[in-house]
Design a protein around this motif. Structure first.
Motif, short mmCIF file in Angstrom:
data_model
loop_
_atom_site.label_atom_id
_atom_site.label_comp_id
_atom_site.label_asym_id
_atom_site.label_seq_id
_atom_site.Cartn_x
_atom_site.Cartn_y
_atom_site.Cartn_z
N ARG A 39 0.86 -1.19 0.00
CA ARG A 39 0.00 0.00 0.00
C ARG A 39 0.89 1.24 0.00
O ARG A 39 1.64 1.47 0.94
N PRO A 40 0.84 2.05 -1.08
CA PRO A 40 1.70 3.23 -1.16
C PRO A 40 1.29 4.31 -0.16
O PRO A 40 0.12 4.40 0.22
N ASN A 41 2.27 5.13 0.23
CA ASN A 41 1.99 6.24 1.14
C ASN A 41 1.27 7.38 0.44
O ASN A 41 0.51 8.10 1.07
N GLU A 42 1.51 7.54 -0.85
CA GLU A 42 0.92 8.64 -1.59
C GLU A 42 -0.34 8.20 -2.32
O GLU A 42 -0.53 7.02 -2.61
N TYR A 43 -1.18 9.17 -2.65
CA TYR A 43 -2.41 8.92 -3.39
C TYR A 43 -2.05 8.54 -4.82
O TYR A 43 -1.23 9.20 -5.46
N VAL A 44 -2.66 7.48 -5.33
CA VAL A 44 -2.40 7.01 -6.69
C VAL A 44 -3.49 7.54 -7.61
O VAL A 44 -4.68 7.32 -7.38
N THR A 45 -3.06 8.24 -8.66
CA THR A 45 -4.03 8.81 -9.60
C THR A 45 -4.29 7.88 -10.79
O THR A 45 -5.35 7.94 -11.39
N ASP A 46 -3.32 7.03 -11.14
CA ASP A 46 -3.49 6.12 -12.27
C ASP A 46 -2.80 4.81 -11.94
O ASP A 46 -1.58 4.75 -11.81
#
Length: 172
Positions: free
Chosen positions: A2-9
């Motif tokens: 699970r990435p720390n940053e918001y994923v846009t694509d």
């Protein structure tokens, strides 16, 4: 992971990942993955393709002498290949296999890179060993591996003689 940053694509057609992927059981945080990766790799040879991308994504570094990157090893480049070859191209050339049709499979990519490494591992390791011997060659005369130390006679420094400029003649 699970990435720390918001994923846009998510690039789902290539990666196979959707937003639901991150909410399944067993998904760990990016920080946990980084710690695990660092522990697993510590002191070990890491084999892969374009590893700088992986190290950059993990915010990790690894000693150069312990990296075997199939994208950078010139003896793996197909004849006439000037720029860095893709893993897909190397697999087709050396293993006669098509990979990465459709979504990328990271396990398949890792196995392919390892198989490519194994094709050239003896020469690769010999080259790395030779390079490391040249890098760690003793440069100090005090080093016991250089043999017996020799006393040198001290020589008095020579005096510098300064030439006087020639006097100009007058023609008057």
């Amino acid at each position: 992971v699970r990435p720390n940053e918001y994923v846009t694509d998510f690039r789902t057609p290539i990666t196979g990942i959707t937003s639901a992927t991150f909410y399944r059981e067993g998904v760990i945080s990016e920080d946990e993955a980084r710690e695990m990766a660092a522990k697993v790799m510590e002191g070990k040879i890491v084999v892969g393709h374009s590893l700088q991308n992986d190290f950059q994504a993990l915010l990790l570094s690894h000693p150069h002498v312990l990296i075997r990157d199939t994208s950078l090893y010139r003896p793996l480049r197909p004849p006439g290949q000037k720029k860095t070859p893709s893993l897909r191209k190397l697999a087709l050339h050396w293993l006669q296999e098509k990979i990465q049709d459709g979504t990328h499979d990271s396990v398949q990519d890792a196995k392919t890179a390892l198989r490519l490494y194994m094709l050239k591992s003896k020469a690769w390791e010999k080259q790395m060993q030779s390079a490391m011997q040249h890098r760690s060659a003793p440069t100090s005369v005090d080093d016991e591996d250089n043999g017996e130390q020799v006393e040198r006679e001290s020589v008095a420094p020579r005096k510098k003689v300064r030439k006087q400029p020639k006097a100009k003649r007058s023609t008057a």
